[in-house]
Write a protein that holds these residues in place. Structure first.
Motif, PDB file in Angstrom:
ATOM      1  N   ALA A  57       0.827  -1.207   0.000  1.00  0.00           N
ATOM      2  CA  ALA A  57       0.000   0.000   0.000  1.00  0.00           C
ATOM      3  C   ALA A  57       0.864   1.261   0.000  1.00  0.00           C
ATOM      4  O   ALA A  57       0.546   2.252  -0.682  1.00  0.00           O
ATOM      5  CB  ALA A  57      -0.917  -0.009   1.231  1.00  0.00           C
ATOM      6  N   LEU A  58       1.980   1.230   0.744  1.00  0.00           N
ATOM      7  CA  LEU A  58       2.872   2.379   0.780  1.00  0.00           C
ATOM      8  C   LEU A  58       3.514   2.607  -0.591  1.00  0.00           C
ATOM      9  O   LEU A  58       3.641   3.752  -1.048  1.00  0.00           O
ATOM     10  CB  LEU A  58       3.957   2.166   1.841  1.00  0.00           C
ATOM     11  CG  LEU A  58       4.960   3.315   2.020  1.00  0.00           C
ATOM     12  CD1 LEU A  58       4.239   4.604   2.434  1.00  0.00           C
ATOM     13  CD2 LEU A  58       6.018   2.940   3.042  1.00  0.00           C
ATOM     14  N   ASN A  59       3.873   1.533  -1.261  1.00  0.00           N
ATOM     15  CA  ASN A  59       4.451   1.660  -2.601  1.00  0.00           C
ATOM     16  C   ASN A  59       3.458   2.301  -3.571  1.00  0.00           C
ATOM     17  O   ASN A  59       3.833   3.116  -4.435  1.00  0.00           O
ATOM     18  CB  ASN A  59       4.877   0.288  -3.121  1.00  0.00           C
ATOM     19  CG  ASN A  59       6.137  -0.222  -2.425  1.00  0.00           C
ATOM     20  OD1 ASN A  59       6.931   0.574  -1.907  1.00  0.00           O
ATOM     21  ND2 ASN A  59       6.327  -1.533  -2.419  1.00  0.00           N
ATOM     22  N   ALA A  60       2.171   1.931  -3.416  1.00  0.00           N
ATOM     23  CA  ALA A  60       1.146   2.530  -4.285  1.00  0.00           C
ATOM     24  C   ALA A  60       1.031   4.028  -4.019  1.00  0.00           C
ATOM     25  O   ALA A  60       0.875   4.828  -4.958  1.00  0.00           O
ATOM     26  CB  ALA A  60      -0.195   1.838  -4.049  1.00  0.00           C
ATOM     27  N   GLN A  61       1.106   4.424  -2.749  1.00  0.00           N
ATOM     28  CA  GLN A  61       1.040   5.853  -2.430  1.00  0.00           C
ATOM     29  C   GLN A  61       2.253   6.599  -2.970  1.00  0.00           C
ATOM     30  O   GLN A  61       2.135   7.709  -3.509  1.00  0.00           O
ATOM     31  CB  GLN A  61       0.950   6.027  -0.912  1.00  0.00           C
ATOM     32  CG  GLN A  61      -0.362   5.527  -0.326  1.00  0.00           C
ATOM     33  CD  GLN A  61      -0.342   5.527   1.192  1.00  0.00           C
ATOM     34  OE1 GLN A  61       0.678   5.847   1.793  1.00  0.00           O
ATOM     35  NE2 GLN A  61      -1.464   5.156   1.802  1.00  0.00           N
ATOM     36  N   ARG A  86      -4.116  14.377   2.190  1.00  0.00           N
ATOM     37  CA  ARG A  86      -4.594  13.032   2.544  1.00  0.00           C
ATOM     38  C   ARG A  86      -3.547  11.980   2.204  1.00  0.00           C
ATOM     39  O   ARG A  86      -3.353  11.022   2.954  1.00  0.00           O
ATOM     40  CB  ARG A  86      -5.901  12.738   1.804  1.00  0.00           C
ATOM     41  CG  ARG A  86      -7.090  13.552   2.283  1.00  0.00           C
ATOM     42  CD  ARG A  86      -8.359  13.136   1.588  1.00  0.00           C
ATOM     43  NE  ARG A  86      -8.645  11.700   1.809  1.00  0.00           N
ATOM     44  CZ  ARG A  86      -9.646  11.067   1.215  1.00  0.00           C
ATOM     45  NH1 ARG A  86     -10.450  11.720   0.369  1.00  0.00           N
ATOM     46  NH2 ARG A  86      -9.861   9.809   1.449  1.00  0.00           N
ATOM     47  N   LEU A  87      -2.872  12.177   1.079  1.00  0.00           N
ATOM     48  CA  LEU A  87      -1.849  11.216   0.663  1.00  0.00           C
ATOM     49  C   LEU A  87      -0.682  11.219   1.651  1.00  0.00           C
ATOM     50  O   LEU A  87      -0.157  10.170   2.028  1.00  0.00           O
ATOM     51  CB  LEU A  87      -1.364  11.563  -0.744  1.00  0.00           C
ATOM     52  CG  LEU A  87      -0.631  10.454  -1.514  1.00  0.00           C
ATOM     53  CD1 LEU A  87      -1.525   9.239  -1.687  1.00  0.00           C
ATOM     54  CD2 LEU A  87      -0.178  10.969  -2.873  1.00  0.00           C
ATOM     55  N   ALA A  88      -0.295  12.403   2.098  1.00  0.00           N
ATOM     56  CA  ALA A  88       0.804  12.511   3.059  1.00  0.00           C
ATOM     57  C   ALA A  88       0.416  11.875   4.399  1.00  0.00           C
ATOM     58  O   ALA A  88       1.215  11.191   5.050  1.00  0.00           O
ATOM     59  CB  ALA A  88       1.187  13.970   3.256  1.00  0.00           C
ATOM     60  N   GLU A  90       0.733   7.305   8.182  1.00  0.00           N
ATOM     61  CA  GLU A  90       0.071   6.221   8.909  1.00  0.00           C
ATOM     62  C   GLU A  90       0.649   4.866   8.524  1.00  0.00           C
ATOM     63  O   GLU A  90       0.844   3.991   9.374  1.00  0.00           O
ATOM     64  CB  GLU A  90      -1.437   6.257   8.641  1.00  0.00           C
ATOM     65  CG  GLU A  90      -2.135   7.429   9.309  1.00  0.00           C
ATOM     66  CD  GLU A  90      -3.596   7.520   8.918  1.00  0.00           C
ATOM     67  OE1 GLU A  90      -4.000   6.777   7.990  1.00  0.00           O
ATOM     68  OE2 GLU A  90      -4.336   8.339   9.503  1.00  0.00           O
ATOM     69  N   ARG A  91       0.921   4.694   7.230  1.00  0.00           N
ATOM     70  CA  ARG A  91       1.526   3.429   6.774  1.00  0.00           C
ATOM     71  C   ARG A  91       2.907   3.246   7.399  1.00  0.00           C
ATOM     72  O   ARG A  91       3.269   2.147   7.823  1.00  0.00           O
ATOM     73  CB  ARG A  91       1.648   3.420   5.255  1.00  0.00           C
ATOM     74  CG  ARG A  91       0.340   3.472   4.496  1.00  0.00           C
ATOM     75  CD  ARG A  91      -0.452   2.200   4.634  1.00  0.00           C
ATOM     76  NE  ARG A  91      -1.663   2.233   3.822  1.00  0.00           N
ATOM     77  CZ  ARG A  91      -2.633   1.338   3.887  1.00  0.00           C
ATOM     78  NH1 ARG A  91      -2.531   0.346   4.738  1.00  0.00           N
ATOM     79  NH2 ARG A  91      -3.697   1.452   3.131  1.00  0.00           N
ATOM     80  N   LEU A  92       3.676   4.337   7.422  1.00  0.00           N
ATOM     81  CA  LEU A  92       5.010   4.248   8.007  1.00  0.00           C
ATOM     82  C   LEU A  92       4.943   3.918   9.499  1.00  0.00           C
ATOM     83  O   LEU A  92       5.731   3.110  10.010  1.00  0.00           O
ATOM     84  CB  LEU A  92       5.761   5.560   7.786  1.00  0.00           C
ATOM     85  CG  LEU A  92       6.186   5.841   6.336  1.00  0.00           C
ATOM     86  CD1 LEU A  92       6.725   7.264   6.203  1.00  0.00           C
ATOM     87  CD2 LEU A  92       7.240   4.825   5.873  1.00  0.00           C
ATOM     88  N   ALA A 106       6.319   0.531  11.343  1.00  0.00           N
ATOM     89  CA  ALA A 106       7.184   0.564  12.522  1.00  0.00           C
ATOM     90  C   ALA A 106       6.600  -0.307  13.638  1.00  0.00           C
ATOM     91  O   ALA A 106       7.324  -1.033  14.335  1.00  0.00           O
ATOM     92  CB  ALA A 106       7.363   2.004  13.001  1.00  0.00           C
ATOM     93  N   ARG A 107       5.266  -0.225  13.809  1.00  0.00           N
ATOM     94  CA  ARG A 107       4.625  -1.061  14.835  1.00  0.00           C
ATOM     95  C   ARG A 107       4.776  -2.538  14.506  1.00  0.00           C
ATOM     96  O   ARG A 107       5.065  -3.358  15.377  1.00  0.00           O
ATOM     97  CB  ARG A 107       3.141  -0.699  14.933  1.00  0.00           C
ATOM     98  CG  ARG A 107       2.405  -1.443  16.041  1.00  0.00           C
ATOM     99  CD  ARG A 107       0.901  -1.293  15.911  1.00  0.00           C
ATOM    100  NE  ARG A 107       0.387  -1.957  14.735  1.00  0.00           N
ATOM    101  CZ  ARG A 107       0.173  -3.278  14.655  1.00  0.00           C
ATOM    102  NH1 ARG A 107       0.485  -4.070  15.681  1.00  0.00           N
ATOM    103  NH2 ARG A 107      -0.318  -3.793  13.554  1.00  0.00           N
TER     104      ARG A 107
END
Length: 380
Positions: free
Chosen positions: A110-114, A148-150, A155-157, A161-162
Motif C-alpha cells: 500500500a505504501l508503494n502505491a502511495q 490526505r496522501l501525506a 500512517e503506513r510508516l 514501525a509497529r
C-alpha cells in the motif's frame, strides 16, 4: 508399614483438632490448617526410628526408592506438560509471526502505491500547485488530495514501525521458548536416565524382599499382618472422625451408590474379599502404568503418602463417613488438603509397594468398615 500407618493415623486424628466452623471454611484457611498438621506429621515421622519398617532395611529402602520414583515420574509429567505447552506457544507465535509478516507485506504494498501516486505528480507537486493559479478550485482539490496522501503515507510508516516492533518481540519470544525447550529436553533426558537407574534399583530391592519368603504361605502371613495393622489404624481414624462436633461436610455420596464412575478402566484382577493381604478389602484393577486415576466423587484429600503393602496410597474423604482408598499409585497428582471433584486426576496407575504388575487397588469404607466397591461404582 508401621511408619506409613502411624503417619496416616496421626494425620486423620489430627483432623479432630481442627476447630469446626459453622460455615464452610475458606480454601486458604483449610490449607493453613492442614499444612500445620502436615508439619506435625513430618516431625513424628522423623522420630519413628524404632518401628518395624525402620528396622527392616529392605522395606525402608523400598520406601525411599519408590518415593524417589514417584517424584521422578511427577517431575517427568510436569516437564512433558510444560513441553507440550511450550510447543503450543511456539505454534501460536509462529502463526502470529506469519500473520504479522503478511500484514507487513500488505502495508509495504500500500505504501508503494502511495509513493507511486506521488511520483506521478512529479518531484515538486506543491510548486506546480503554486504556479497553477488559473483554477483556484482545482488547486484546492489537489492540495486536499496531497494532504490526505501525506497523512496516509505517515500512517503506513507508523504501522510498518509497529509491525517491525511486534515482529522483533515475536522473534525474541520464539527464541526464549526455543531456549527453554532445549533446556527441557536436556532435563527430560537426565530425568529419564535417573528413572531407569531407580527402576533397576527398585527391581533389585523387590527381588531381595521376595527372597526372604521361604514359602508362599510365609509371604501371605506377612501380607496379612500388614493388613491387620492397617485395619486397626483405619478403624481408629474413622472413630476419631465420628467424634468430631461437626463431621466433614456431606458431598451427597450416598445418593450416588451404584452410579459412581470407575477410578480407572482396566481388568479386575481381584474382587472384594477375594484378594490376598492388603487387597482383601477392595478390588484390584489392572491397567497400563501411567494411566490416570480419577476421583469417583467430590471430597478432600486427607492422605497421600507411601505405606507398606499399599505403596503410594491416597485417601479421599467424601463426608458421610465415606472414604475411598487408592493404592499402588505411580505418583500423586494432588496434595493433602486439596479439594477434588468427580473426574479430577488423583495420580497415575503404578506398581508401588513392591508389586511387579501395574494396577490400582481401590477400596471404599463407610463408617470405618470396608464395603464392596462394586456396589458403589456403575456396572459395565
Amino acid at each position: 508399614m508401621a511408619r506409613g500407618v502411624a503417619t496416616l493415623g496421626v494425620l486423620l486424628l489430627a483432623l479432630c483438632l481442627v476447630p469446626p466452623l459453622a460455615a464452610q471454611p475458606s480454601e486458604r484457611a483449610a490449607r493453613e490448617q492442614l499444612d500445620a498438621i502436615g508439619e506435625e506429621i513430618q516431625g513424628l515421622s522423623r522420630r519413628l526410628s524404632t518401628t518395624r519398617e525402620a528396622r527392616d532395611d529392605a522395606g525402608r529402602e523400598l520406601r525411599e526408592v519408590e518415593t524417589a520414583l514417584a517424584e521422578t515420574h511427577r517431575r517427568l509429567d510436569a516437564l512433558q506438560a510444560e513441553r507440550r505447552g511450550l510447543t503450543d506457544e511456539i505454534d501460536a507465535l509462529e502463526s502470529r509471526r506469519n500473520g504479522l509478516e503478511a500484514e507487513r507485506a500488505d502495508q509495504v504494498e500500500a505504501l508503494n502505491a502511495q509513493l507511486d501516486a506521488l511520483y506521478r505528480l512529479g518531484l515538486t507537486p506543491q510548486l506546480k500547485l503554486l504556479l497553477n493559479q488559473d483554477d483556484p478550485a482545482r488547486l484546492d482539490r489537489l492540495q486536499h488530495y496531497l494532504n490526505r496522501l501525506a497523512k496516509a503515507r505517515n500512517e503506513r510508516l507508523d504501522e510498518l514501525a509497529r509491525l517491525d516492533s511486534a515482529l522483533a518481540d515475536n522473534r525474541r519470544a520464539l527464541e526464549a521458548r526455543g531456549t527453554r525447550l532445549d533446556a527441557l529436553a536436556e532435563e527430560l533426558a537426565s530425568r529419564s536416565a535417573d528413572l531407569a537407574e531407580q527402576m533397576q534399583g527398585r527391581a533389585q530391592l523387590v527381588a531381595e524382599l521376595d527372597s526372604r519368603y521361604a514359602t508362599e504361605q510365609a509371604r501371605l502371613e506377612d501380607l496379612n499382618q500388614d493388613r491387620a495393622h492397617a485395619e486397626r489404624v483405619l478403624r481408629e481414624v474413622q472413630e476419631a472422625l465420628a467424634r468430631l462436633q461437626r463431621p466433614p461436610p456431606s458431598t451427597a455420596i450416598e445418593q450416588t451408590q451404584g452410579e459412581l464412575p470407575w477410578p480407572v478402566q482396566g481388568q479386575v484382577a481381584s474382587r472384594f474379599r477375594r484378594g490376598d493381604g492388603v487387597h482383601r478389602n477392595g478390588m484390584l484393577i489392572r491397567a497400563a502404568e501411567g494411566t490416570p486415576v480419577r476421583a469417583v466423587h467430590g471430597g478432600r484429600v486427607v492422605f497421600a503418602d507411601w505405606m507398606r503393602g499399599f505403596g503410594n496410597l491416597l485417601i479421599v474423604d467424601h463426608g458421610d463417613q465415606v472414604m475411598t482408598l487408592h493404592a499402588h499409585l505411580q505418583h500423586f497428582g494432588v496434595e493433602v488438603g486439596q479439594a477434588v471433584s468427580r473426574g479430577d486426576t488423583l495420580g497415575a496407575v503404578g506398581a508401588s509397594g513392591g508389586h511387579d504388575t501395574p494396577a490400582l487397588y481401590f477400596e471404599v469404607r463407610r463408617g470405618g468398615e470396608p464395603i464392596d466397591p462394586q456396589s458403589w461404582i456403575a456396572s459395565r
